[in-house]
Design an enzyme around this catalytic site. Structure first.
Site, PDB file in Angstrom:
ATOM      1  N   LYS A 175     -11.124  -5.425  18.148  1.00  0.00           N
ATOM      2  CA  LYS A 175      -9.738  -5.632  18.441  1.00  0.00           C
ATOM      3  C   LYS A 175      -9.375  -5.725  19.903  1.00  0.00           C
ATOM      4  O   LYS A 175      -8.100  -5.906  19.992  1.00  0.00           O
ATOM      5  CB  LYS A 175      -8.674  -4.671  17.537  1.00  0.00           C
ATOM      6  N   LYS A 208     -13.799  -1.279  15.307  1.00  0.00           N
ATOM      7  CA  LYS A 208     -12.314  -1.976  15.482  1.00  0.00           C
ATOM      8  C   LYS A 208     -12.037  -1.894  16.739  1.00  0.00           C
ATOM      9  O   LYS A 208     -11.274  -2.919  17.351  1.00  0.00           O
ATOM     10  CB  LYS A 208     -11.404  -1.091  14.260  1.00  0.00           C
ATOM     11  N   ASN A 235       0.730  -1.052  -0.138  1.00  0.00           N
ATOM     12  CA  ASN A 235      -0.016  -0.027  -0.138  1.00  0.00           C
ATOM     13  C   ASN A 235       0.768   1.436  -0.235  1.00  0.00           C
ATOM     14  O   ASN A 235       2.159   1.183  -0.248  1.00  0.00           O
ATOM     15  CB  ASN A 235      -1.145  -0.190   1.255  1.00  0.00           C
ATOM     16  N   PRO A 290      -2.233 -12.458   9.262  1.00  0.00           N
ATOM     17  CA  PRO A 290      -2.562 -12.394  10.537  1.00  0.00           C
ATOM     18  C   PRO A 290      -2.900 -11.010  10.990  1.00  0.00           C
ATOM     19  O   PRO A 290      -2.502 -10.084  10.484  1.00  0.00           O
ATOM     20  CB  PRO A 290      -1.259 -12.751  11.166  1.00  0.00           C
ATOM     21  N   ILE A 350      -2.564  -8.298  13.483  1.00  0.00           N
ATOM     22  CA  ILE A 350      -1.410  -8.087  14.541  1.00  0.00           C
ATOM     23  C   ILE A 350      -2.169  -7.338  15.842  1.00  0.00           C
ATOM     24  O   ILE A 350      -1.900  -7.752  16.885  1.00  0.00           O
ATOM     25  CB  ILE A 350      -0.339  -7.376  13.876  1.00  0.00           C
TER      26      ILE A 350
END
Length: 401
Positions: free
Chosen positions: A345, A341, A212, A308, A310
């Protein structure tokens, strides 16, 4: 002027990057500093004492056994009569001497005898910087309290050589000098912090990769800001073209899986700030050789698998840091997606921003963020990424009491 009245002892060691020290002297003096230079024998193979003396308006010290300079134990006087000792460039050889306490020439004797802050700007071939011996020496120096600026990644003086090993640019070194000499109280002293930064590169074949547009500027600035407040910072960076920040130990990785493993290896920690724009997917099976375009045939399919997560892994880890901060780079519904989020998370804070192309945030020098916590949302004004970093570091310090 930022360095008015400050005395800088500049040690110039051998290497082609020594030519940058001439501009560095000029930049330091422009800001009011007095620069007293020491040159190693190897440095004199690249630039002359005459040039260094002319730019510094000072006597240039060359020899440990100079009758004139050593009549009053000159190397001890040099070691103490300064506000900061700056080594630029710092060669692999001089770093090795420093790490092992050697005092075989004037530069190494002064460095062993000084009780002043020491900032070094390493410069060497990428293979030398990556060598196990250099890594051990750098780790020893950091543990001894030596500050680092760089090295940067890019083209080297040698033909067809590129990688991490370039000396930081003079203005970046000056900024690190100013920061070190103007350090404020350290509310994060004794705390450990992990910061991730930059993109990840997920290989398709040996030539191509998925990535990106992240420049790493925000993550690197946050690492530097936390270090300025006294935290022991480990910065885990994907591939970027900017210099390693002063005050942090920087570890370079390529892929999301590599980044995750390095993050987990540095737990437990007090603070985790997950800034890196990690690629969500990788190719399930990267090709061992370059995929060739076949005339008249459709492009080969790319089968992707999820990388994954993180931030989620750290947020749910048994050794979860006391404070976990995530970033949410969004192009729509910034606050809604950021709050989802936060909960998903198990983060304490989400720094959410709009990275739509028209904002110029991704890869740019400015940012406009929303700080999302369980208690609400705080929208910050348009700021430079350094200003965002300083405000976030102060907020983290306040949250940790």
């Amino acid at each position: 002027m930022e360095l008015s009245g400050k005395r800088i002892l500049l040690i110039i060691s051998g290497g082609i990057a020594a030519y940058k020290s001439l501009d560095l002297i000029r930049r330091l003096r422009e800001r009011g500093a007095t620069v007293r230079p020491i040159m190693t024998k190897a440095a004199q193979e690249f630039i002359t004492p005459l040039a260094v003396g002319a730019l510094s308006a000072s006597h240039v010290y060359l020899d440990l056994f100079s009758r004139e300079d050593e009549q009053d134990v000159g190397h001890i006087r040099l070691a103490r009569d300064a506000d900061l000792v700056l080594v630029a460039p710092a060669s692999a050889d001089l770093m090795a001497k420093m790490a092992h306490g050697m005092a075989s020439d004037l530069a190494s004797a002064v460095l062993l005898a000084t009780d002043r802050p020491v900032l070094i700007a390493p410069a060497m071939n990428p293979k030398m910087w990556a060598a196990p011996a250099t890594k051990r020496n750098a780790e020893t120096l950091r543990a001894d309290g030596i500050r680092f600026i760089g090295p940067a990644c890019g083209e080297m003086a040698e033909s067809n050589e590129a990688g991490t090993g370039r000396m930081a640019e003079p203005l970046d070194i000056v900024a690190a000098v100013i920061a070190l000499l103007q350090e404020a109280p350290k509310p994060l002293a004794g705390r450990t912090a992990i910061v991730t930064s930059g993109p990840t590169h997920e290989p398709i074949d040996p030539v191509r990769y998925i990535a990106n547009r992240s420049s790493g500027r925000q993550g690197h600035a946050i690492a530097a800001a936390l270090a300025k407040l006294g935290a022991k910072v480990t910065l885990i960076s994907g591939p970027v073209t900017i210099a390693d920040p002063a005050g942090a130990e920087t570890l370079h990785v390529e892929t999301a899986e590599e980044m995750l493993q390095v993050v987990l290896s540095h737990l437990p920690a007090d603070i985790a700030v997950m800034v890196a724009a990690v690629a969500d997917w990788r190719v399930a099976s990267a090709a061992g050789q370059k995929i060739k375009k076949q005339q008249g045939e459709a492009p080969p399919p790319l089968f992707l698998t999820e990388n994954p997560d993180i931030l989620k892994t750290v947020g749910h880890h048994p050794q979860r840091p006391k404070l976990v901060v995530g970033f949410a780079a969004e192009t729509q519904d910034v606050e809604t997606n950021g709050r989802a989020k936060l909960e998903r998370k198990r983060a304490d804070m989400i720094v959410a921003n709009d990275v739509s192309p028209e904002t110029g945030v991704m890869g740019g020098s400015r940012n406009r963020v929303k700080i999302i916590t369980a208690g609400g949302t705080d929208e910050w004004p348009d700021l430079t990424k350094d200003e965002v970093a300083d405000r976030l570091a102060a907020l983290i310090a306040a949250r940790l009491g």
